[in-house]
Structures are given as structure tokens and as C-alpha cells.
Design a protein around this motif. Structure first.
Motif: not given
Length: 444
Positions: A151-152, A225-227, A259-260, A283-285
């Protein structure tokens, strides 16, 4: 710039004659593969209202897909971007740098989770940010495999299509895709076979088992992953899932990437959605909500990881454009000044109360979920079978559009209505938009 009156007003059918005229021109000039949810041509965007070329004013529950969180013409964004435009539009940071880029990176170091030393690199789009996060993780770990989740959604470039779960419309006919990408289960509580309460630990155990057996933890460069999963249906991974995945990544030298892009910048009532369970990503995008509508994206993370690529290994002609950086500083200024995290929480409590009342009346609402101003309802044929009902989602969206409320659909099964109002929307407009949605349910 005159402010757009904050009231819904329909003076023509939707879309109106001028929009239809522009749509005819568009069909002759714009590639057919570029779609639009609603062929209403925008003239002005301000607060919670979109004014079209025919003079209609629509309530905006989309924010350009979570981009115009501070409104579509926020004073600080316009002021700073206008001043920058007058000075210079571009030098390329890789040729001669400028302060705005550095200021944005300093702001990201301050705002993102964790008190470790951080650095950033700036890009143009969310997909570019994710792609560069993979490059950085591979350079740091000297490994190749990348793990993503059911579902990502991570973008439309060749590599990010491989990372994205959903075939249509994102991947269909565009392969072959980038190799060394592996997909594992996510904790989708509403659809978990043994129920939402068991979902977090069970899904984490399954995912970790698959990574260990099918890939080998020692081969994995990054887990992404998207939180809160965006296009996949605003799925909040069940509690306990993300901390277990993070621990597994940390124990095995894997770079954990949050992945934000859709969930960041106050959208969920916190600066970043991963803060909800105390997650500190390596890391945060970010993109979308970062710059008030100007094209900007970033990868921010642990300094030692960010510094792994060789000099010249990261970049791009427009990455961190000075006007977009000015917009980002204006957007962040607005978020702090208006406390948009608190505003997002207010939006959540109002929306969830109204939607819960609708769920009691209309059993096709199977699930209400999300946080802050990132709320969704999943529509089903009936609550027992949970069979997805994409037809209802499409019909409801169409009915709302006709009445002057912009709503978006999403979800792997196309059966989710998602609500992403600007964080500056007035409570009266929020309630009026929900009235229109409720009326659409009644007619459906």
C-alpha cells in the motif's frame, strides 16, 4: 493581492463555461496522460477557498494534495518569494550558493525528530527526495536492497515506481522497473485477518521474517515507509509496528527512512507524523507542505549518513531553487506563528466527530482514520464483508464537486475518500464542507 472571500458560492454549474473553454484548449495542448480530478480552472486560492475562472468559490478539502497547508497565497510565502524574485531567480547552488538554501537546511535540522547532528540536501519533488534517500543509504551501507511496504506510494520515477505498491495508474505499462526492491506486509488494522488489536506485532513479525528469509538483513540498505500511508488509503500502521521495524533496522545496520512527503509539516498535528510513536528516523524525506506550493523537497538525516556520498554525487540544476527556499521559510514562519499543529488537531476532532455521526447513519462507511488534517473514510459494500466500494467513493466525490467542495479519493482499492483541508481553513467552512458531504451520502 485582494483576499478571496471565505465563503462557498456557485454562480454556474461545475465546471462553468470558461473552465469548459479552457478544458477544450487543454485537450489540444496537454498530454492525455496528465489527468485532473476536477476540470475547474483556478483563478485564485486563499485560505480554505478556491475561486475559479467563472467566479465560483469552492471549499478546498484537497490542498493540492497536502501542499497548500498554509493556504494557496499565504502572506509570508508571497512576501518572501516576491522579495527573492526581485533579487535573483537562480544561480544553481552547485555553481554559486546562496543563504536561503542553508537557512532551509538549518530549519529542517531544528524541526525534524532527534537531537543528533543533521544535514540536508534539497531537491524539486517528493520522488526526487526518495530516490536520493536510496542513493544516500546505498552509499553509506555499501548494500543494495531496499525494503518497502504493501500500500506504499513513493513517486513516479523509474526507481520510485518500483517502490510504489499500486499498479494503476502509477506503474501500468511503464516497466521494467529498478531492481533490488522488495515489498513486505504493513500493519493495516482495518483489514488485518486477526483484527486490529493484534495487527501491529503480527505484521511486524511477518515483515521481519520475510526480510530475514527472502533478502537477508545484511543485504538491506534501507527500509522506507510513510508513517501514515498516503495514496494507499491514509493507513495508520497499527501501534507497535513502526517501533518494531525501527528496532530491527537499527539492530542490523539498515538505514530507516521515514517518507513524510504527504504527512509532514503539521499535517497530522505534529511537525512530522513519525513523532507519534517517538520514531527517530535515520533519514526523513519531505516535499508537498514544505514551501507553500513552490516546488521544493528535501532529504534530512544523520550527518554521517548524509555525508556518505562523494562530493558532487548529490544535486540537480534546480534543487533548492532560491525562490522555493524563500517560500519554505515563509511557510515555516506561518506554521510557527499560527501554531498550525494545534489547528490540525482541532480539525481532526471536528471532522472525526462529524464523520462518526455519519458512520452511525450510513453503514457503507467501514472505517474512519487518520490524524490531524489528514483524515479518511474507507467505503465498503457492507461492514461484515468489508468488500471495497470504489463506486461509492467516485459517486460521493462527484456529488461533492458538483456542490462546490473539492475532495479526493485514494486507496489501493480506490474506495477511500480523503480529506486534506488547508490548516488555515475556518471552522465555518469546515462544517459547511462536511454538510455537503453528509448531503451527498443522503442522496447516494
Amino acid at each position: 493581492m485582494t483576499a478571496v472571500p471565505q465563503e462557498r458560492k456557485l454562480v454556474t454549474a461545475i465546471p462553468g463555461p470558461k473552465s469548459q473553454e479552457l478544458q477544450a484548449r487543454r485537450l489540444g495542448a496537454v498530454a492525455g496522460g496528465v489527468g485532473s480530478v476536477l476540470p475547474v480552472f483556478t483563478k485564485r486560492l486563499d485560505g480554505g477557498i478556491l475561486e475559479d475562472v467563472d467566479g465560483n468559490r469552492l471549499i478546498d478539502f484537497g490542498s493540492g494534495i497536502a501542499v497548500t497547508s498554509v493556504g494557496g497565497s499565504a502572506e509570508a510565502v508571497v512576501r518572501r518569494a516576491t522579495a527573492q524574485l526581485a533579487d535573483f531567480t537562480h544561480t544553481c547552488f552547485m555553481v554559486t550558493p546562496y543563504e536561503g538554501y542553508v537557512e532551509v537546511c538549518e530549519a529542517l535540522a531544528e524541526l525534524t525528530p532527534g537531537d543528533h547532528a543533521k544535514k540536508s540536501a534539497l531537491f524539486n519533488s517528493g520522488a526526487e527526495a526518495v530516490e536520493n534517500a536510496v542513493k544516500i543509504a546505498r552509499a553509506y551501507t555499501k548494500r543494495q536492497a531496499v525494503v518497502v511496504f504493501d500500500h506504499g506510494y513513493h513517486g513516479r520515477t523509474n526507481l520510485t515506481m518500483a517502490l510504489t505498491a499500486k499498479n494503476m495508474p502509477y506503474k501500468h505499462g511503464f516497466g521494467p522497473f529498478a531492481p533490488e526492491v522488495y515489498r513486505v506486509p504493513v500493519a493495516y488494522g482495518y483489514r488485518w485477518p486477526t483484527g486490529a488489536e493484534n495487527c501491529g506485532p503480527e505484521a511486524a513479525a511477518q515483515a521481519i521474517d520475510q526480510i530475514t528469509k527472502q533478502i537477508g538483513a545484511e543485504n538491506v540498505a534501507a527500509i522506507i515507509i510513510e508513517p501514515v500511508l498516503g495514496e494507499g488509503g491514509f493507513i495508520e500502521p497499527a501501534k507497535g509496528f513502526l517501533p518494531a521495524i525501527v528496532k530491527f533496522a537499527n539492530d542490523n545496520g539498515i538505514v530507516f527512512v521515514a517518507d513524510e512527503i504527504q504527512s509532514g509539516f503539521c499535517r497530522t498535528g505534529q511537525w512530522f507524523a513519525c513523532e507519534d510513536e517517538g520514531i527517530v528516523p535515520d533519514l526523513i524525506t519531505t516535499a508537498k507542505g514544505i514551501a507553500g506550493g513552490l516546488p521544493l523537497a528535501a532529504v534530512t538525516g544523520r550527518a554521517e549518513i548524509m555525508d556518505a556520498p562523494h562530493a558532487g554525487g548529490l544535486g540537480g540544476t534546480y534543487g533548492g531553487n532560491p525562490v522555493a527556499c524563500a517560500g519554505a521559510l515563509g511557510s515555516i514562519e506561518t506554521m510557527k506563528e499560527l501554531d498550525l499543529n494545534a489547528k490540525a488537531k482541532e480539525i481532526e476532532s471536528l471532522m472525526k466527530a462529524r464523520l462518526s455521526a455519519m458512520q452511525e447513519k450510513y453503514e457503507i462507511i467501514g472505517d474512519i482514520r487518520g490524524r490531524g488534517a489528514m483524515i479518511a473514510i474507507e467505503l465498503v459494500k457492507d461492514p461484515a464483508s468489508k468488500t471495497p466500494n470504489p463506486e461509492a467513493a467516485a459517486a460521493l466525490a462527484k456529488a461533492c464537486h458538483a456542490e462546490g467542495v473539492i475532495v479526493l479519493t485514494c486507496g489501493t482499492y480506490g474506495n477511500v475518500l480523503r480529506f486534506l483541508p488547508p490548516l488555515v481553513i475556518g471552522e465555518d467552512l469546515l462544517n459547511e464542507g462536511l454538510d455537503v458531504i453528509e448531503a451527498a451520502f443522503a442522496t447516494l
